[in-house]
Design a protein around this motif. Structure first.
Motif, PDB file in Angstrom:
ATOM      1  N   THR A  83      -3.605  -2.416  10.252  1.00  0.00           N
ATOM      2  CA  THR A  83      -3.846  -0.991  10.400  1.00  0.00           C
ATOM      3  C   THR A  83      -4.101  -0.324   9.051  1.00  0.00           C
ATOM      4  O   THR A  83      -3.731  -0.866   8.005  1.00  0.00           O
ATOM      5  CB  THR A  83      -2.636  -0.325  11.076  1.00  0.00           C
ATOM      6  N   ASP A  84      -4.702   0.830   9.073  1.00  0.00           N
ATOM      7  CA  ASP A  84      -4.903   1.567   7.819  1.00  0.00           C
ATOM      8  C   ASP A  84      -3.833   2.646   7.667  1.00  0.00           C
ATOM      9  O   ASP A  84      -3.840   3.405   6.705  1.00  0.00           O
ATOM     10  CB  ASP A  84      -6.302   2.199   7.774  1.00  0.00           C
ATOM     11  N   THR A  85      -2.904   2.692   8.602  1.00  0.00           N
ATOM     12  CA  THR A  85      -1.818   3.666   8.549  1.00  0.00           C
ATOM     13  C   THR A  85      -0.562   3.057   9.145  1.00  0.00           C
ATOM     14  O   THR A  85      -0.617   2.401  10.181  1.00  0.00           O
ATOM     15  CB  THR A  85      -2.175   4.942   9.353  1.00  0.00           C
ATOM     16  N   LEU A  86       0.570   3.267   8.483  1.00  0.00           N
ATOM     17  CA  LEU A  86       1.846   2.843   9.046  1.00  0.00           C
ATOM     18  C   LEU A  86       2.446   3.997   9.834  1.00  0.00           C
ATOM     19  O   LEU A  86       2.402   5.149   9.393  1.00  0.00           O
ATOM     20  CB  LEU A  86       2.812   2.416   7.934  1.00  0.00           C
ATOM     21  N   THR A  87       2.993   3.684  10.992  1.00  0.00           N
ATOM     22  CA  THR A  87       3.663   4.686  11.816  1.00  0.00           C
ATOM     23  C   THR A  87       5.054   4.177  12.166  1.00  0.00           C
ATOM     24  O   THR A  87       5.371   2.993  11.973  1.00  0.00           O
ATOM     25  CB  THR A  87       2.887   4.938  13.118  1.00  0.00           C
ATOM     26  N   THR A  88       5.879   5.068  12.689  1.00  0.00           N
ATOM     27  CA  THR A  88       7.216   4.662  13.118  1.00  0.00           C
ATOM     28  C   THR A  88       7.134   3.553  14.151  1.00  0.00           C
ATOM     29  O   THR A  88       7.914   2.582  14.127  1.00  0.00           O
ATOM     30  CB  THR A  88       7.972   5.868  13.721  1.00  0.00           C
ATOM     31  N   GLU A  89       6.139   3.679  15.054  1.00  0.00           N
ATOM     32  CA  GLU A  89       6.001   2.712  16.137  1.00  0.00           C
ATOM     33  C   GLU A  89       5.625   1.323  15.615  1.00  0.00           C
ATOM     34  O   GLU A  89       6.258   0.324  15.970  1.00  0.00           O
ATOM     35  CB  GLU A  89       4.951   3.183  17.147  1.00  0.00           C
ATOM     36  N   ASN A  90       4.578   1.250  14.788  1.00  0.00           N
ATOM     37  CA  ASN A  90       4.135  -0.094  14.406  1.00  0.00           C
ATOM     38  C   ASN A  90       5.057  -0.764  13.394  1.00  0.00           C
ATOM     39  O   ASN A  90       5.177  -1.981  13.375  1.00  0.00           O
ATOM     40  CB  ASN A  90       2.668  -0.108  13.927  1.00  0.00           C
ATOM     41  N   VAL A  91       5.766  -0.002  12.576  1.00  0.00           N
ATOM     42  CA  VAL A  91       6.733  -0.607  11.661  1.00  0.00           C
ATOM     43  C   VAL A  91       7.933  -1.131  12.455  1.00  0.00           C
ATOM     44  O   VAL A  91       8.452  -2.219  12.175  1.00  0.00           O
ATOM     45  CB  VAL A  91       7.189   0.400  10.584  1.00  0.00           C
ATOM     46  N   THR A  92       8.383  -0.353  13.455  1.00  0.00           N
ATOM     47  CA  THR A  92       9.491  -0.794  14.307  1.00  0.00           C
ATOM     48  C   THR A  92       9.130  -2.075  15.038  1.00  0.00           C
ATOM     49  O   THR A  92       9.922  -3.022  15.115  1.00  0.00           O
ATOM     50  CB  THR A  92       9.858   0.298  15.333  1.00  0.00           C
ATOM     51  N   ASP A  93       7.913  -2.112  15.572  1.00  0.00           N
ATOM     52  CA  ASP A  93       7.456  -3.306  16.281  1.00  0.00           C
ATOM     53  C   ASP A  93       7.368  -4.509  15.340  1.00  0.00           C
ATOM     54  O   ASP A  93       7.694  -5.632  15.716  1.00  0.00           O
ATOM     55  CB  ASP A  93       6.094  -3.063  16.923  1.00  0.00           C
ATOM     56  N   PHE A  94       6.929  -4.261  14.125  1.00  0.00           N
ATOM     57  CA  PHE A  94       6.835  -5.322  13.120  1.00  0.00           C
ATOM     58  C   PHE A  94       8.213  -5.919  12.849  1.00  0.00           C
ATOM     59  O   PHE A  94       8.397  -7.141  12.837  1.00  0.00           O
ATOM     60  CB  PHE A  94       6.219  -4.752  11.834  1.00  0.00           C
TER      61      PHE A  94
END
Length: 423
Positions: free
Chosen positions: A179-190
């Motif tokens: 992604t070109d942006t980190l969000t709460t959702e994708n960092v949590t999923d990571f």
């Protein structure tokens, strides 16, 4: 585009997943209150409840299958009659005759497909909720919230760090989805999908040294909810096999191998317990449906085993739990269906179809009604062909609706009469 969507975005399925997500969150909440907040146990309970809710649909489906055991010989006789005839009018006539048989028994072709169509989005949604656990269980997402906030606060540096870490450590769920942006959702999923060894690698990064204690705390929280039978369900059986072989642990290897083996066995057993209708009789070598069913009985269990080797333990637990509950359901449903009188089932279906026709203002022709009352026991023994006179009767009926079977039968008859005069 995010690294991994926190909730399902599949058309239609996402709405079912939203509802099932509430169920999963509720189960985990109860487990947390009684002191066993465990994702593996939650998945098993969740799978059992969803399959139990689908039991009425499965019973309806098997009732129809039992009636089809009587109907199929007539349908096959019609198909045999038109075998090799590829003209459009012949195909239309065959469809009309087959539809007349369905109507005679009060069975709707759309109704037969309906139960399957209803179950499909539910099954897809069931899987999607398990695949996106943090998005549907707030208590799980909260375990990672503090560390997620610190990574987001790093800005572009955090983005570069996570992107490189995904590549270097082969976090396969994210491959090719940078992604070109980190969000709460994708960092949590990571963070949620990290395996034990990957957590250790994350802690070793110099950029993350300032979060050492927090990483350790978060890791312990993730391990606590994901530990099932001494194995982290974020790992795949293949990961555990490799770890067991490197450590010389036979128990780890056996535990890993057990998942795909159980997935294969339970899927195979589920297939064997399914009632075999005449169209899926394995003794009928010339029946393409029988051949397809036989092939699926071999390939689907093997496919399940393959998927469970490469996917996380969480998916394997769902697959096995689902197959086990279906086997139990199948045994109980088979006993219930076996006690049902086929003739009575058909009679009820005819009465229900009659009420629908009356409501629509299209009552059943008396000839078809008379044929429908014929004893189904005699039909089983004689395998009599469909009553073509029903369609002939329909062809002579007046005031037929333009979209009705009668109107189409009239069209076929006029076509045949016109072309026979030319000859």
């Amino acid at each position: 585009m995010e690294i991994l969507l926190s909730k399902s975005t599949m058309p239609l399925v996402k709405y079912f997943a939203h509802l099932l997500g509430w169920l999963m969150a509720g189960i985990f909440e109860v487990l947390d209150k009684i002191g066993i907040p465990n994702i593996g146990i939650a998945i098993i309970l969740y799978t059992i409840i969803v399959y139990l809710l689908m039991t009425p649909l499965q019973i309806t489906q098997q009732k129809t299958s039992k009636m089809m055991a009587v109907i199929n010989p007539e349908l096959q006789a019609i198909q045999k009659k038109y075998k090799g005839k590829t003209r459009q009018e012949d195909q239309l006539a065959m469809q009309q005759e087959m539809q007349a048989v369905y109507e005679k028994y009060g069975v709707s072709q759309m109704g037969m497909c309906g139960t399957t169509l209803i179950q499909m989005p539910l099954l897809f949604a069931l899987y999607q909720v398990i695949y996106h656990i943090p998005g549907y269980i707030p208590k799980v997402a909260n375990i990672f919230s503090e560390l997620t906030g610190d990574i987001l606060a790093m800005g572009d540096k955090g983005l570069a760090l996570i992107t490189q870490f995904i590549t270097d450590n082969k976090v396969t769920m994210f491959a090719g989805r940078i992604t070109d942006t980190l969000t709460t959702e994708n960092v949590t999923d990571f963070l949620y999908v990290l395996k034990p060894s990957q957590w250790n690698e994350l802690a070793k990064l110099s950029e993350m040294s300032q979060f050492g204690d927090l990483i350790e705390t978060t890791k312990k929280g993730a391990h606590a909810i994901n530990s099932f039978g001494g194995i982290q369900i974020s790992m795949s059986p293949w990961d555990v096999i490799k770890e067991g072989m490197s450590n010389g642990s036979v128990l780890l290897v056996l535990a890993a191998v057990a998942v795909p083996v159980l997935a294969w066995f339970t899927q195979w057993l589920n297939y064997k317990l399914m009632p075999q209708t005449p169209t899926s009789n394995s003794n009928n070598q010339n029946d393409p449906t029988a051949s397809t069913m036989k092939t699926m009985g071999v390939t689907m269990p093997l496919f399940s085993a393959f998927m469970c080797v490469s996917f996380s333990y969480g998916i394997g637990i769902y697959w096995i739990a689902g197959a086990v509950i279906r086997c139990i359901q199948q045994v109980l449903i088979n006993r219930r269906i076996a006690k049902m009188d086929t003739e009575l089932l058909i009679k009820k279906a005819q009465e229900k179809a009659e009420k629908k026709r009356e409501k629509k203002g299209t009552p059943e022709p008396s000839t078809i009604r008379k044929t429908a009352s014929t004893s189904t026991k005699n039909m089983k023994n004689s395998h009599m062909k469909a009553n073509i006179a029903d369609v002939d009767y329909a062809a002579n009926a007046e005031n037929a609706r333009p979209d009705s079977i009668t109107a189409r039968a009239n069209m076929v008859k006029r076509y045949d009469e016109k072309h026979s005069k030319k000859k």
